[in-house]
Design a protein around this motif. Structure first.
Motif, PDB file in Angstrom:
ATOM      1  N   SER A   1      -8.014   9.733  -4.508  1.00 51.46           N
ATOM      2  CA  SER A   1      -7.809   8.823  -5.650  1.00 51.46           C
ATOM      3  C   SER A   1      -6.348   8.521  -5.944  1.00 51.46           C
ATOM      4  O   SER A   1      -5.988   8.233  -7.079  1.00 51.46           O
ATOM      5  N   THR A   2      -5.485   8.562  -4.928  1.00 50.11           N
ATOM      6  CA  THR A   2      -4.071   8.264  -5.163  1.00 50.11           C
ATOM      7  C   THR A   2      -3.602   7.007  -4.440  1.00 50.11           C
ATOM      8  O   THR A   2      -2.483   6.562  -4.670  1.00 50.11           O
TER       9      THR A   2
ATOM     10  N   GLU B   1     -14.325   6.889  -1.028  1.00 42.45           N
ATOM     11  CA  GLU B   1     -13.016   6.283  -0.837  1.00 42.45           C
ATOM     12  C   GLU B   1     -12.208   7.176   0.097  1.00 42.45           C
ATOM     13  O   GLU B   1     -12.197   8.390  -0.066  1.00 42.45           O
ATOM     14  N   ASN B   2     -11.561   6.582   1.079  1.00 43.53           N
ATOM     15  CA  ASN B   2     -10.717   7.351   1.986  1.00 43.53           C
ATOM     16  C   ASN B   2      -9.599   6.438   2.477  1.00 43.53           C
ATOM     17  O   ASN B   2      -9.842   5.300   2.854  1.00 43.53           O
ATOM     18  N   SER B   3      -8.389   6.947   2.445  1.00 43.71           N
ATOM     19  CA  SER B   3      -7.218   6.201   2.883  1.00 43.71           C
ATOM     20  C   SER B   3      -6.288   7.143   3.614  1.00 43.71           C
ATOM     21  O   SER B   3      -6.336   8.352   3.408  1.00 43.71           O
ATOM     22  N   GLY B   4      -5.419   6.583   4.421  1.00 38.94           N
ATOM     23  CA  GLY B   4      -4.451   7.410   5.112  1.00 38.94           C
ATOM     24  C   GLY B   4      -3.854   6.726   6.314  1.00 38.94           C
ATOM     25  O   GLY B   4      -3.821   5.499   6.389  1.00 38.94           O
ATOM     26  N   VAL B   5      -3.396   7.543   7.257  1.00 38.06           N
ATOM     27  CA  VAL B   5      -2.753   7.066   8.480  1.00 38.06           C
ATOM     28  C   VAL B   5      -3.363   7.794   9.665  1.00 38.06           C
ATOM     29  O   VAL B   5      -3.552   9.010   9.628  1.00 38.06           O
ATOM     30  N   ILE B   6      -3.658   7.044  10.697  1.00 34.56           N
ATOM     31  CA  ILE B   6      -4.126   7.616  11.960  1.00 34.56           C
ATOM     32  C   ILE B   6      -3.074   7.301  13.022  1.00 34.56           C
ATOM     33  O   ILE B   6      -2.548   6.186  13.074  1.00 34.56           O
TER      34      ILE B   6
ATOM     35  N   PHE C   1       0.858  -1.177   0.000  1.00 35.02           N
ATOM     36  CA  PHE C   1       0.000   0.000   0.000  1.00 35.02           C
ATOM     37  C   PHE C   1       0.896   1.231   0.000  1.00 35.02           C
ATOM     38  O   PHE C   1       1.919   1.252   0.670  1.00 35.02           O
ATOM     39  N   SER C   2       0.488   2.262  -0.742  1.00 31.12           N
ATOM     40  CA  SER C   2       1.252   3.502  -0.747  1.00 31.12           C
ATOM     41  C   SER C   2       0.377   4.638  -1.248  1.00 31.12           C
ATOM     42  O   SER C   2      -0.497   4.422  -2.095  1.00 31.12           O
ATOM     43  N   CYS C   3       0.608   5.840  -0.732  1.00 29.44           N
ATOM     44  CA  CYS C   3      -0.089   7.021  -1.246  1.00 29.44           C
ATOM     45  C   CYS C   3       0.618   8.289  -0.781  1.00 29.44           C
ATOM     46  O   CYS C   3       1.249   8.308   0.269  1.00 29.44           O
ATOM     47  N   PRO C   4       0.513   9.362  -1.587  1.00 31.77           N
ATOM     48  CA  PRO C   4       0.991  10.666  -1.134  1.00 31.77           C
ATOM     49  C   PRO C   4      -0.031  11.265  -0.163  1.00 31.77           C
ATOM     50  O   PRO C   4      -1.242  11.091  -0.341  1.00 31.77           O
ATOM     51  N   ILE C   5       0.444  11.949   0.841  1.00 29.75           N
ATOM     52  CA  ILE C   5      -0.425  12.545   1.862  1.00 29.75           C
ATOM     53  C   ILE C   5      -0.938  13.896   1.361  1.00 29.75           C
ATOM     54  O   ILE C   5      -0.190  14.692   0.810  1.00 29.75           O
ATOM     55  N   ALA C   6      -2.227  14.142   1.571  1.00 24.53           N
ATOM     56  CA  ALA C   6      -2.859  15.396   1.142  1.00 24.53           C
ATOM     57  C   ALA C   6      -2.186  16.593   1.798  1.00 24.53           C
ATOM     58  O   ALA C   6      -1.750  16.519   2.950  1.00 24.53           O
ATOM     59  N   ARG C   7      -2.099  17.694   1.087  1.00 25.83           N
ATOM     60  CA  ARG C   7      -1.566  18.966   1.563  1.00 25.83           C
ATOM     61  C   ARG C   7      -0.136  18.852   2.084  1.00 25.83           C
ATOM     62  O   ARG C   7       0.252  19.527   3.029  1.00 25.83           O
TER      63      ARG C   7
END
Length: 190
Positions: A151-152, A128-133, A43-49
């Motif tokens: 969408s990334t 759709e929502n992804s990230g880190v908490i 899994f990988s994604c760029p973080i918003a802002r």
């Protein structure tokens, strides 16, 4: 109802017409990752802002359970690599998340220095929502949430396959079959 679900739904509603227009098209190119060339990008994604990336990387080979690494930061400055040296299996957990309306997802978590890190991917009902908490252990609320840019999120393995591969990590009792912890104050990203 969970306020997190309604917040995700509110953010996703403007994207519904766009999602209907592009359904059936091929997936976008993979997001950048912080995984080593010999690792599988789980899994990988760029973080918003921000210019940061979060990645979950699986070691090469067919070890069961798979060895993994969590990396957060930029390619030139990783802020957190877990485990710091080598790869570990024991502290990673995998869980299914459940929300109303057929919405659900996966969460991959670990504890480091009395802090729980939760990498998540939620989808359903055109959202759709992804990230880190990030959450202190033994507290109900999270201290920070870093969402992926919309969408990334990229998982080289589909969510079900990744869940099957990582199931041997064991579930996180706090997360499995539940919803993610709420974040009281949004973090400021530099």
């Amino acid at each position: 109802m969970n306020s997190r679900f309604f917040d995700m739904l509110r953010r996703a509603l403007p994207l519904v017409p766009l999602a209907l227009c592009v359904s059936g098209q091929a997936k976008a190119a993979p997001s950048p990752s912080l995984c080593a060339p010999d690792e599988q990008v789980a899994f990988s994604c760029p973080i918003a802002r921000s210019h940061k990336i979060v990645s979950l990387c699986l070691a090469p080979g067919k070890a069961t359970p798979p060895a993994a690494r969590y990396v957060f930061g930029t390619p030139s400055h990783p802020e957190l690599i877990y485990p710091a040296k080598g790869r570990a299996r024991a502290n990673f957990r995998t869980s299914r998340l459940s929300y109303a309306g057929g919405t659900g997802g996966n969460a991959y978590s670990f504890v480091k220095d009395n802090t729980k890190y939760i990498l998540f991917n939620i989808s359903g009902a055109s959202l759709e929502n992804s990230g880190v908490i990030v959450k202190p252990v033994n507290q109900i609320d999270a201290s920070a949430e870093f969402d992926c840019k919309p969408s990334t999120a990229f998982d080289a393995l589909n969510g079900r396959l990744l869940l099957d591969i990582t199931r041997s990590w064991g579930p996180d009792p706090e997360l499995d079959g539940n919803v993610l912890p709420q974040t009281k104050v949004p973090p400021k990203i530099k």
